[in-house]
Enzyme design. Structure first.
Site, PDB file in Angstrom:
ATOM      1  N   LYS A 152       0.857  -1.189   0.000  1.00  0.00           N
ATOM      2  CA  LYS A 152       0.000   0.000   0.000  1.00  0.00           C
ATOM      3  C   LYS A 152       0.884   1.225   0.000  1.00  0.00           C
ATOM      4  CE  LYS A 152      -4.467   0.912   0.285  1.00  0.00           C
ATOM      5  NZ  LYS A 152      -5.622   0.068  -0.067  1.00  0.00           N
ATOM      6  N   ASP A 199      -7.116   4.462  -4.207  1.00  0.00           N
ATOM      7  CA  ASP A 199      -7.780   4.307  -2.913  1.00  0.00           C
ATOM      8  C   ASP A 199      -8.404   5.687  -2.649  1.00  0.00           C
ATOM      9  OD1 ASP A 199      -7.743   2.161  -0.512  1.00  0.00           O
ATOM     10  OD2 ASP A 199      -7.631   4.121   0.404  1.00  0.00           O
TER      11      ASP A 199
HETATM   12  N1  GLU Z   1      -7.513   0.291  -2.655  1.00  0.00           N
HETATM   13  C1  GLU Z   1      -8.260  -0.895  -2.960  1.00  0.00           C
HETATM   14  C2  GLU Z   1      -8.272  -1.814  -1.759  1.00  0.00           C
HETATM   15  O1  GLU Z   1      -8.308  -1.352  -0.641  1.00  0.00           O
HETATM   16  C3  GLU Z   1      -7.840  -1.549  -4.267  1.00  0.00           C
HETATM   17  C4  GLU Z   1      -6.405  -1.888  -4.410  1.00  0.00           C
HETATM   18  C5  GLU Z   1      -6.009  -2.389  -5.820  1.00  0.00           C
HETATM   19  O2  GLU Z   1      -6.855  -2.448  -6.701  1.00  0.00           O
HETATM   20  O3  GLU Z   1      -4.837  -2.705  -5.965  1.00  0.00           O
HETATM   21  O4  GLU Z   1      -8.298  -3.022  -1.857  1.00  0.00           O
END
Ligand code: GLU
Length: 447
Positions: A127, A167
Site C-alpha cells: 500500500k 484508494d
Molecule cells: N484500494 C483498494 C483496496 O483497498 C484496491 C487496491 C487495488 O486495486 O490494488 O483493496
C-alpha cells in the site's frame, strides 16, 4: 484474548512500531483469529511465519515537492510499504489524504496481504500514498503532484515487482497522470504497472464499479445464506465516493432501498431511495457537499450535519467511507434498529468493540478483507488482460467478479466452520488469507 505465543508477538509489534495505532489494531484483529491455526500447524510457529508477516519486506518514505497554481512550493511525504510478495507482486492502492502517515499505510498494507490472499489470485500485499490533500486543488495542481510523486515512485514499482492502484483521493484521473509519468520516465508502455486505468489506455471494464459491486454481491450471499435477500430491505451506505456510489447502484439493482449516504459534512436521508443520477452529478461532476443533494432533491429529503449516519434504523449497513467509522455505540444503535447484516466496503471501518457487538448480536458481519476484495480482485483481472493484450466485455468481467465474491463468501464460511466458529466471516477471512500466505512463505524458504 490472544493465544500465549501470539501475545509476545503482539507485544513486540507494539514495541517496534510505536504510535502506529491503526497498524496495531489491524495486526491484533488477525492475531485474535489465528490462534486455533497454530495448534493444527506447528510448522508456522517453528518458521516464525507470524513474526515475518508482521514485518514489511520493504518500506519506502520519500519527499514530494510540487508547485501550486500561485507558484508556491509545497512539500508532502510519499509512502510505499511493500509488505509481502509471497503470492505475487506487491499489490494495493495509493491513498492521498491529509491523515496519511506510516501507521495508516502499514495497516492498509497489512490488511491487503490477507485480502489479496483470500481472492485466490496471484497478488502480494502492499500500500502507499501521501499526506497530500486533493480537496480544493485544481486539475493542474493534481497533475503536478502526481507527476512529482511518480518521479520517485517509478524506481520501486514494475509489473513483476509492485503494482499500485487507487484508494481514497486517487481515482482514474490520478491513475492516468501517474501512469503517464511512469511511461515518460521509463520509456515503456508497461500497462500492468498500475491498475484502475481508463478504458482508452489499458483499463479494465468493471474496475471502477468493482469494490462497490463486489461488496453488494458479498452481502447478497450473506443474506441468501440466511434464507433472505435485499428485497425490500432498508440499507444505509456511508460515504459518497467511488465505493459508496457503486455499492448503492448494485444494491438498488438487487432490490434493496438505500435510504441514506454521507460525506464528511453530514448525511442525507431519502426514504424513497437515493436518486443515484443526482448523487453522481453532485459528487462526481460538480464536486459539491451533501447538502446540495437534499436541496436539489427537495420533498421529504433532509440533510443532517455533524451526526453519525449509524443512528438511522436499517436492516443492512454498508460502511464505505473510512477506518473506524462504526464505533461500539454506533454498533449498539444499529443492532437496536434491527440491523441483520453489515458489509464493510471501506477498510477496517468497524472498531474492535463494534465487531464484538455485531457478532454477539448474531448480525452477519462481512469484514472488509472479504467484502471489499472485489476491487483488488478486478485489478488482478486488469493485470491479466494487460498481460495477454486483451480486453473483456463488461458482462463477462462482472460475471467473473460475482463468481470471485461467491467463492470468497463460501470459503470464509467453510473455514470458519472448520475451525469451530460457524458463521464468523471475520475469522474465516483471516484464517483462509493467512494460511495461503503462510503456506507460500514456507515453500519459498527463509525470505
Ligand atoms: N484500494 C483498494 C483496496 O483497498 C484496491 C487496491 C487495488 O486495486 O490494488 O483493496
Amino acid at each position: 484474548m490472544l493465544h500465549e505465543k501470539l501475545d509476545s508477538i503482539y507485544d513486540s509489534v507494539l514495541r517496534r512500531n510505536p504510535g502506529e495505532i491503526e497498524f496495531h489494531q489491524a495486526v491484533r484483529e488477525v492475531l485474535e483469529s489465528i490462534g486455533p491455526v497454530l495448534g493444527k500447524h506447528p510448522e508456522y510457529a517453528e518458521s516464525k511465519i507470524i513474526e515475518r508477516i508482521c514485518e514489511p519486506e520493504r518500506q519506502i518514505i520519500f519527499r514530494v515537492p510540487w508547485e501550486d497554481d500561485q507558484g508556491e512550493v509545497h512539500i508532502n511525504r510519499g509512502f510505499r510499504v511493500e509488505f509481502n510478495s509471497a503470492l505475487g507482486p506487491y499489490k494495493g492502492g495509493l491513498r492521498f489524504h491529509p491523515s496519511v502517515y506510516l501507521g495508516i499505510v502499514k495497516f492498509l498494507g497489512f490488511e491487503q496481504i490477507f485480502k489479496n490472499g483470500l481472492t485466490g489470485l496471484p497478488i502480494g500485499g502492499g500500500k502507499g500514498g501521501s499526506d497530500f490533500d486533493p480537496k480544493g486543488r485544481s486539475q493542474r495542481e493534481i497533475m503536478r503532484f502526481c507527476q512529482s510523486f511518480m518521479t520517485e515512485l517509478y524506481r520501486h514499482i514494475g509489473e513483476y515487482t509492485d503494482v499500485p492502484a487507487g484508494d481514497i483521493g486517487v481515482g482514474q484521473r490520478e491513475v492516468g497522470y501517474l501512469f503517464g509519468q511512469y511511461k515518460r520516465i521509463t520509456n515503456r508502455y508497461e500497462s500492468a504497472v498500475i491498475t484502475g486505468k481508463g478504458l482508452s489506455y489499458g483499463g479494465a471494464q468493471v474496475r471502477t464499479e468493482a469494490t462497490g459491486y463486489g461488496c453488494a454481491f458479498f452481502v447478497d450471499e450473506m443474506l441468501k445464506a440466511r434464507g433472505t435477500s435485499f428485497d425490500g430491505k432498508r440499507v444505509v451506505v456511508s460515504g459518497s465516493g467511488n465505493v459508496a456510489v457503486y455499492t448503492i447502484e448494485k444494491v438498488q439493482q438487487l432490490g434493496g432501498t438505500v435510504i441514506a449516504c454521507s460525506d464528511s459534512s453530514g448525511y442525507v436521508i431519502d426514504n424513497k431511495g437515493i436518486d443515484l443520477d443526482l448523487l453522481k452529478q453532485i459528487k462526481q461532476v460538480e464536486h459539491l457537499r451533501m447538502d446540495a443533494y437534499a436541496k436539489r432533491r427537495g420533498g421529504e429529503v433532509s440533510f443532517v450535519a455533524g451526526r453519525s449516519i449509524w443512528e438511522l434504523p436499517c436492516e443492512v449497513a454498508m460502511p464505505s467511507a473510512t477506518q473506524n467509522e462504526i464505533t461500539g455505540k454506533d454498533a449498539e444503535a444499529l443492532v437496536r434498529g434491527g440491523c441483520v447484516a453489515v458489509g464493510e466496503g471501506a477498510n477496517m471501518p468497524t472498531t474492535p468493540e463494534g465487531i464484538r457487538i455485531f457478532q454477539e448480536a448474531g448480525v452477519a458481519f462481512g469484514p472488509g478483507k472479504a467484502a471489499n476484495a472485489g476491487g483488488v480482485a478486478t485489478s488482478a483481472l486488469e493485470m491479466q488482460q494487460n498481460a495477454s493484450r486483451d480486453s473483456w466485455t463488461f458482462e463477462f468481467s462482472e460475471r467473473r467478479l460475482q463468481e470471485i465474491m461467491q467463492d470468497i463468501h463460501g470459503r470464509c464460511l467453510k473455514t470458519a466452520d472448520e475451525y469451530g466458529m460457524p458463521g464468523n466471516y471475520a475469522a474465516g477471512a483471516n484464517i483462509d488469507g493467512f494460511k495461503r500466505v503462510a503456506d507460500a512463505m514456507l515453500s519459498l524458504g527463509l525470505i
